[in-house]
Enzyme design. Sequence first.
Site, PDB file in Angstrom:
ATOM      1  N   HIS A 133      50.666  10.482  -8.383  1.00 26.24           N
ATOM      2  CA  HIS A 133      49.742  10.003  -7.878  1.00 26.24           C
ATOM      3  C   HIS A 133      49.515   8.456  -8.075  1.00 26.24           C
ATOM      4  CE1 HIS A 133      45.486   9.489  -6.635  1.00 26.24           C
ATOM      5  NE2 HIS A 133      44.977   9.303  -7.882  1.00 26.24           N
ATOM      6  N   ARG A 185      53.621  12.284  -0.527  1.00 25.76           N
ATOM      7  CA  ARG A 185      53.739  11.147  -1.325  1.00 25.76           C
ATOM      8  C   ARG A 185      55.061  11.535  -2.600  1.00 25.76           C
ATOM      9  NH1 ARG A 185      51.548  12.610  -6.353  1.00 25.76           N
ATOM     10  NH2 ARG A 185      49.712  13.734  -5.965  1.00 25.76           N
ATOM     11  N   TYR A 234      52.668  19.869 -11.316  1.00 33.13           N
ATOM     12  CA  TYR A 234      51.734  20.702 -10.136  1.00 33.13           C
ATOM     13  C   TYR A 234      52.528  20.769  -8.957  1.00 33.13           C
ATOM     14  CZ  TYR A 234      50.489  15.921  -8.910  1.00 33.13           C
ATOM     15  OH  TYR A 234      50.435  14.757  -8.822  1.00 33.13           O
TER      16      TYR A 234
HETATM   17  C1  TPP Z   1      34.024   9.393  -4.648  1.00 32.11           C
HETATM   18  C2  TPP Z   1      35.311   9.569  -5.803  1.00 32.11           C
HETATM   19  N1  TPP Z   1      35.552  10.790  -6.118  1.00 32.11           N
HETATM   20  C3  TPP Z   1      36.510  11.057  -6.822  1.00 32.11           C
HETATM   21  C4  TPP Z   1      37.554  10.076  -7.156  1.00 32.11           C
HETATM   22  C5  TPP Z   1      38.647  10.396  -7.895  1.00 32.11           C
HETATM   23  N2  TPP Z   1      39.936  10.274  -7.237  1.00 32.11           N
HETATM   24  C6  TPP Z   1      40.854   9.247  -7.177  1.00 32.11           C
HETATM   25  S1  TPP Z   1      41.907   9.647  -6.206  1.00 32.11           S
HETATM   26  C7  TPP Z   1      41.388  11.160  -5.792  1.00 32.11           C
HETATM   27  C8  TPP Z   1      42.375  12.008  -5.057  1.00 32.11           C
HETATM   28  C9  TPP Z   1      42.478  11.561  -3.473  1.00 32.11           C
HETATM   29  O1  TPP Z   1      43.253  12.200  -2.614  1.00 32.11           O
HETATM   30  P1  TPP Z   1      43.397  11.594  -1.414  1.00 32.11           P
HETATM   31  O2  TPP Z   1      42.152  11.774  -0.481  1.00 32.11           O
HETATM   32  O3  TPP Z   1      44.116  12.904  -0.701  1.00 32.11           O
HETATM   33  O4  TPP Z   1      44.263  10.453  -1.429  1.00 32.11           O
HETATM   34  P2  TPP Z   1      45.606  10.360  -1.931  1.00 32.11           P
HETATM   35  O5  TPP Z   1      45.517   9.876  -3.398  1.00 32.11           O
HETATM   36  O6  TPP Z   1      46.574  11.356  -1.725  1.00 32.11           O
HETATM   37  O7  TPP Z   1      46.273   9.053  -1.146  1.00 32.11           O
HETATM   38  C10 TPP Z   1      40.437  11.466  -6.627  1.00 32.11           C
HETATM   39  C11 TPP Z   1      39.792  12.832  -6.547  1.00 32.11           C
HETATM   40  C12 TPP Z   1      37.254   8.821  -6.447  1.00 32.11           C
HETATM   41  N3  TPP Z   1      38.031   7.663  -6.505  1.00 32.11           N
HETATM   42  N4  TPP Z   1      36.256   8.628  -5.834  1.00 32.11           N
END
Ligand code: TPP
Length: 392
Positions: free
Chosen positions: A297, A293, A306
């Site tokens: 975020h 990405r 980071y």
């Molecule tokens: C069940 C749950 N736990 C925590 C979160 C908070 N959260 C939002 S995005 C994220 C990171 C997700 O990373 P990834 O699966 O790699 O997807 P990316 O954002 O990199 O596309 C987190 C921990 C959430 N949305 N849902």
Amino acid sequence: MAGPLAECVAQLTPAVEVAVAAPSLPSSADLAAQLAGPPGWDLLPTSTPLQLVSAAGEPVASELALPAGDVLLDLHRRMVVGRRFDTQATALTRQGRLAVYPSSRGQEACQVGAPAALRPQDWLFPTYRDSVAVVTRGVDPLETLTLFRGDWHLGYDPYEHRVAPQCTPLATNTLHAVGLAYAARLKGEDTVALVLLGDGATSEGDTAEALTCAGVWQAPVVFLVQNNGYAISVPLAKQTAAPSLAHKGVGHGVPGVLVDGNDAAAVHAVVGAAVARAAAGGGPTLVEALTYRMEAHTNADDATRYRADGEVAAWRDRDPVDRLERLLAARGLLGHDAREALAAEAEQLAGRVREGTAGDADLDPLALFDHVYAEPTAQLRAQRRQLAEELG
Ligand SMILES: Cc1ncc(C[n+]2csc(CCOP(=O)(O)OP(=O)(O)O)c2C)c(N)n1
Ligand SMILES: [Mg+2]
């Protein structure tokens, strides 16, 4: 224990002892045969990602064929338009027109290559990151942004283009996808579900449950993990000790495929093959696409805290749009005029998105309570009254 509970337990306890034979362990030959998986797809992924177009835009020989010229042109067009939409949406967060927007810049090969491999009767289960995939599937770009403007509802009809709501709770969409795909098969329908998830989401229990059920039921599901290296600020190395995320399929009996996630041709070919396999009764596939990405975020994040600049620069050199453009140009399929026309199309879309979000969103915060239950609970009625008083 006495009384009704004891009676209940007594009824549930079988009166007859059932002799259970100790399970026999499979021989190493049996295991080797299982790991070889269905024809053409091993349970264990390859150690190098499948690639059809190199970062320099050169074709790469592979077990899968390079898609035809018109397909490559379509993938390129959708990536260019999708990236412009994404850039516009990010800009709108800075102007306060969108409350939040998670950019997928850099991940266009997955955002376009995967949904473009679906048939009309298939379903897409996207996350918050996958607005460009939603647009690629045919949903109106302005409708796609409804949720990100702060509205309580989705903005589009999931049934119109067979696109489930963009899912914010991580990995819950994996279970939705398996449920829908399995139900469709029970009904005799020819439907495959493609679920998009991130590297972080593979750590969720829901993903393990979805893979287990998909394997046992041989549900027609394709899991596409967009491994962009981070779950917000958490790097992959802190997320798992697995050799790859595609390896997470083997324990569930789901073949894993590793693909270059910045190669739209490869993502399209792999997901297309997985969809065809699922539709033919071959069961689920777990595809891991290695990507990155390029933006933070969301607009609420500062990625410089980071990630090192050098890391971001290295991925810029593997840009998915540039590489397909180089291949198409070298083949004489994309000339100057075609590029100009495409840039104009992308600008027109960006203009439409700006116009459509120029005024304040017509939001009614109290509408949040309207569709929770047919009969609102006393608690919800009290909360509604409280909010109404605060709004004045
Ligand atoms: C069940 C749950 N736990 C925590 C979160 C908070 N959260 C939002 S995005 C994220 C990171 C997700 O990373 P990834 O699966 O790699 O997807 P990316 O954002 O990199 O596309 C987190 C921990 C959430 N949305 N849902
Ligand atoms: Mg991630």
